[in-house]
Design a protein around this motif. Structure first.
Motif, PDB file in Angstrom:
ATOM      1  N   THR A 186       0.684  -1.128   0.040  1.00 14.09           N
ATOM      2  CA  THR A 186       0.071   0.124  -0.153  1.00 14.09           C
ATOM      3  C   THR A 186       0.731   1.348   0.002  1.00 14.09           C
ATOM      4  OG1 THR A 186      -1.679  -1.371   1.104  1.00 14.09           O
ATOM      5  CG2 THR A 186      -1.864   0.972   1.162  1.00 14.09           C
ATOM      6  N   PHE A 187       1.707   1.516   0.977  1.00 14.95           N
ATOM      7  CA  PHE A 187       2.531   2.552   1.044  1.00 14.95           C
ATOM      8  C   PHE A 187       3.566   2.602  -0.190  1.00 14.95           C
ATOM      9  CE2 PHE A 187       1.967   2.266   5.884  1.00 14.95           C
ATOM     10  CZ  PHE A 187       0.557   2.573   5.931  1.00 14.95           C
ATOM     11  N   PRO A 188       4.236   1.727  -0.780  1.00 14.11           N
ATOM     12  CA  PRO A 188       5.304   1.992  -1.622  1.00 14.11           C
ATOM     13  C   PRO A 188       4.525   2.178  -3.008  1.00 14.11           C
ATOM     14  CG  PRO A 188       5.440  -0.098  -0.774  1.00 14.11           C
ATOM     15  CD  PRO A 188       4.566   0.602   0.281  1.00 14.11           C
ATOM     16  N   ALA A 189       3.458   1.466  -3.156  1.00 10.93           N
ATOM     17  CA  ALA A 189       2.688   1.804  -4.332  1.00 10.93           C
ATOM     18  C   ALA A 189       1.999   2.845  -4.486  1.00 10.93           C
ATOM     19  CB  ALA A 189       1.751   0.499  -4.640  1.00 10.93           C
ATOM     20  N   GLY A 190       1.918   3.907  -3.568  1.00 12.16           N
ATOM     21  CA  GLY A 190       1.205   5.162  -3.837  1.00 12.16           C
ATOM     22  C   GLY A 190      -0.138   5.232  -3.495  1.00 12.16           C
ATOM     23  N   MET A 191      -0.896   4.139  -2.864  1.00 13.60           N
ATOM     24  CA  MET A 191      -2.167   3.697  -2.642  1.00 13.60           C
ATOM     25  C   MET A 191      -2.689   4.515  -1.534  1.00 13.60           C
ATOM     26  SD  MET A 191      -2.048  -0.190  -3.644  1.00 13.60           S
ATOM     27  CE  MET A 191      -3.577  -0.733  -2.986  1.00 13.60           C
ATOM     28  N   ALA A 192      -1.853   4.864  -0.566  1.00 13.45           N
ATOM     29  CA  ALA A 192      -2.390   5.719   0.374  1.00 13.45           C
ATOM     30  C   ALA A 192      -1.995   7.217   0.383  1.00 13.45           C
ATOM     31  CB  ALA A 192      -1.597   5.236   1.780  1.00 13.45           C
ATOM     32  N   ASP A 193      -3.067   8.118   0.702  1.00 14.71           N
ATOM     33  CA  ASP A 193      -2.930   9.485   0.048  1.00 14.71           C
ATOM     34  C   ASP A 193      -1.632  10.127   0.803  1.00 14.71           C
ATOM     35  OD1 ASP A 193      -4.880   9.848  -1.819  1.00 14.71           O
ATOM     36  OD2 ASP A 193      -6.237  10.516  -0.500  1.00 14.71           O
ATOM     37  N   ASN A 194      -1.505   9.946   1.992  1.00 15.47           N
ATOM     38  CA  ASN A 194      -0.194  10.427   2.858  1.00 15.47           C
ATOM     39  C   ASN A 194       0.789   9.808   2.744  1.00 15.47           C
ATOM     40  OD1 ASN A 194      -2.243  12.693   3.262  1.00 15.47           O
ATOM     41  ND2 ASN A 194      -2.987  11.641   4.985  1.00 15.47           N
ATOM     42  N   ALA A 195       1.133   8.808   2.095  1.00 10.06           N
ATOM     43  CA  ALA A 195       2.200   8.079   2.130  1.00 10.06           C
ATOM     44  C   ALA A 195       3.513   8.845   1.198  1.00 10.06           C
ATOM     45  CB  ALA A 195       2.109   6.811   1.699  1.00 10.06           C
ATOM     46  N   PRO A 196       4.585   9.046   1.970  1.00 15.50           N
ATOM     47  CA  PRO A 196       5.727   9.745   0.840  1.00 15.50           C
ATOM     48  C   PRO A 196       5.917   9.089  -0.265  1.00 15.50           C
ATOM     49  CG  PRO A 196       6.523   9.331   3.233  1.00 15.50           C
ATOM     50  CD  PRO A 196       5.045   8.604   3.251  1.00 15.50           C
ATOM     51  N   LYS A 197       6.028   9.801  -1.469  1.00 16.52           N
ATOM     52  CA  LYS A 197       5.916   9.173  -2.775  1.00 16.52           C
ATOM     53  C   LYS A 197       7.405   8.696  -3.137  1.00 16.52           C
ATOM     54  CE  LYS A 197       1.640  10.282  -2.992  1.00 16.52           C
ATOM     55  NZ  LYS A 197       0.579   9.415  -2.655  1.00 16.52           N
ATOM     56  N   ASP A 198       8.519   9.140  -2.708  1.00 21.17           N
ATOM     57  CA  ASP A 198       9.651   8.618  -3.089  1.00 21.17           C
ATOM     58  C   ASP A 198      10.487   8.039  -2.007  1.00 21.17           C
ATOM     59  OD1 ASP A 198      10.084  11.090  -1.620  1.00 21.17           O
ATOM     60  OD2 ASP A 198      11.292  11.903  -3.016  1.00 21.17           O
ATOM     61  N   SER A 199       9.898   7.528  -0.904  1.00 22.57           N
ATOM     62  CA  SER A 199      10.680   6.619   0.039  1.00 22.57           C
ATOM     63  C   SER A 199      10.478   5.148   0.069  1.00 22.57           C
ATOM     64  CB  SER A 199      10.090   7.257   1.636  1.00 22.57           C
ATOM     65  OG  SER A 199      10.133   8.587   1.642  1.00 22.57           O
ATOM     66  N   ALA A 200      11.373   4.562   0.337  1.00 21.50           N
ATOM     67  CA  ALA A 200      11.391   2.966   0.565  1.00 21.50           C
ATOM     68  C   ALA A 200      10.952   2.911   2.114  1.00 21.50           C
ATOM     69  CB  ALA A 200      12.537   2.477   0.266  1.00 21.50           C
ATOM     70  N   PHE A 201      10.155   1.670   2.024  1.00 20.90           N
ATOM     71  CA  PHE A 201       9.494   1.193   3.097  1.00 20.90           C
ATOM     72  C   PHE A 201       9.991   0.043   3.811  1.00 20.90           C
ATOM     73  CE2 PHE A 201       6.513   4.318   1.232  1.00 20.90           C
ATOM     74  CZ  PHE A 201       5.869   5.177   2.128  1.00 20.90           C
ATOM     75  N   VAL A 202      10.620   0.061   4.794  1.00 19.73           N
ATOM     76  CA  VAL A 202      11.243  -1.231   5.272  1.00 19.73           C
ATOM     77  C   VAL A 202      10.391  -1.731   6.797  1.00 19.73           C
ATOM     78  CG1 VAL A 202      13.310  -2.309   6.416  1.00 19.73           C
ATOM     79  CG2 VAL A 202      13.502  -0.371   4.393  1.00 19.73           C
ATOM     80  N   GLY A 203      10.509  -2.867   6.927  1.00 17.89           N
ATOM     81  CA  GLY A 203       9.666  -3.647   8.051  1.00 17.89           C
ATOM     82  C   GLY A 203       9.682  -5.084   7.838  1.00 17.89           C
ATOM     83  N   PRO A 204       8.275  -5.464   8.400  1.00 22.48           N
ATOM     84  CA  PRO A 204       7.273  -4.826   9.007  1.00 22.48           C
ATOM     85  C   PRO A 204       7.586  -4.732  10.653  1.00 22.48           C
ATOM     86  CG  PRO A 204       6.851  -7.107   8.868  1.00 22.48           C
ATOM     87  CD  PRO A 204       8.152  -7.146   8.164  1.00 22.48           C
ATOM     88  N   VAL A 205       6.636  -3.916  11.129  1.00 23.74           N
ATOM     89  CA  VAL A 205       6.576  -4.068  12.814  1.00 23.74           C
ATOM     90  C   VAL A 205       5.596  -4.573  13.184  1.00 23.74           C
ATOM     91  CG1 VAL A 205       8.035  -1.588  12.656  1.00 23.74           C
ATOM     92  CG2 VAL A 205       5.258  -1.722  12.485  1.00 23.74           C
ATOM     93  N   ASP A 206       4.675  -4.980  12.374  1.00 23.55           N
ATOM     94  CA  ASP A 206       3.386  -5.732  12.649  1.00 23.55           C
ATOM     95  C   ASP A 206       3.958  -7.288  12.953  1.00 23.55           C
ATOM     96  OD1 ASP A 206       0.969  -7.289  12.778  1.00 23.55           O
ATOM     97  OD2 ASP A 206       0.500  -6.906  10.788  1.00 23.55           O
ATOM     98  N   PRO A 207       3.752  -7.637  14.319  1.00 27.31           N
ATOM     99  CA  PRO A 207       4.114  -8.783  14.790  1.00 27.31           C
ATOM    100  C   PRO A 207       3.362 -10.021  14.317  1.00 27.31           C
ATOM    101  CG  PRO A 207       3.158  -7.843  16.560  1.00 27.31           C
ATOM    102  CD  PRO A 207       3.074  -6.862  15.364  1.00 27.31           C
TER     103      PRO A 207
END
Length: 257
Positions: A186-207
């Protein structure tokens, strides 16, 4: 612009990946040979991991109305609205929803509401969201993001490569809150309006994915534009120019002085 097949090879080289990279795109038609993600696993994120792990897995797609799919996964990929009491299930629980079960992922229901609000409206880029291997048949201009699974050293180097052409010390690579499927899709594909558009997302923090995601692996979701930049930068970066530093043959034994 590198084609997905070529860019996938460059990401594999850069991260010395053992699992195949995947790409994400939206479409209004089901690609030939693609299957609903729930036929691989009910959990969207786990189905994606299986696809990276087993090359025989066909392209996956997500769409609205799949009751067999994780309800949270459909919410976080923009294909359904959250149940009014979901905020209790993921926080402290309430007796009148799922028997009071609680995941304790946030301290209060109000914080979950605020998380959803701050993420922004989530909208898919088509009737179907497709997660597929990086093949020559996929046109680069439709790809929204790439997904890689890698170990700690590999992720460190990939983060360094993502930052290679940027002076920004803080926001080129981000560890976001939220579920695993949001981190990888969702975030890297630009599907969430407020997600930064040119950042890589690393994780997850969801256990909740720890039962199937090996403890040594992390996930990186990379917007297509940034992935293209990483591919272009690879040869001039430390990964190729100083490969023995990026991936040492010998390790220093640390001893107490």
């Amino acid at each position: 612009m590198l084609k997905p097949e070529e860019l996938g090879k460059k990401l594999t080289e850069a991260g010395r990946l053992k699992l195949r990279p995947l790409c994400v795109y939206g479409t209004d038609e089901i690609p030939e040979g693609a299957v609903p993600s729930y036929t691989v696993d009910r959990c969207v994120a786990k189905a994606v991991y299986i696809s990276a792990l087993f090359k025989e897995t066909p392209p996956l797609y997500i769409e609205a109305g799949h009751e067999q799919c994780c309800a949270g996964g459909l919410v976080w990929t923009g294909f359904s609205e959250p149940h009014p009491k979901l905020k209790y299930f993921v926080t402290v629980g309430t007796p009148d929803f799922r028997g009071g079960a609680a995941e304790h992922l946030k301290a209060t229901p109000e914080l979950f509401d605020e998380l959803i609000k701050r993420a922004g409206k989530i909208l898919p880029h088509g009737k179907y969201t497709v997660i597929a291997p990086c093949t020559a048949e996929i046109e680069p201009d439709i790809v929204r993001s790439y997904i890689v699974f890698a170990g700690a050293e590999q992720i460190r180097n990939l983060c360094g490569l993502a930052q290679f052409s940027s002076s920004d010390p803080f926001f080129k690579t981000i560890i976001p809150g939220g579920p695993t499927c949001a981190t990888m899709i969702t975030f890297p594909a630009g599907m969430a309006d407020n997600a930064p558009k040119d950042s890589a997302f690393v994780g997850p923090v969801d256990p909740t994915g720890n039962s199937w995601l090996p403890p040594e692996l992390m996930i990186m979701g990379i917007p297509s534009g940034l992935a293209q930049q990483m591919g272009a930068d690879l040869e001039e970066s430390f990964i190729c120019k100083r490969s023995k530093i990026a991936y040492p043959d010998k390790r220093t034994d640390i001893k107490y002085p």
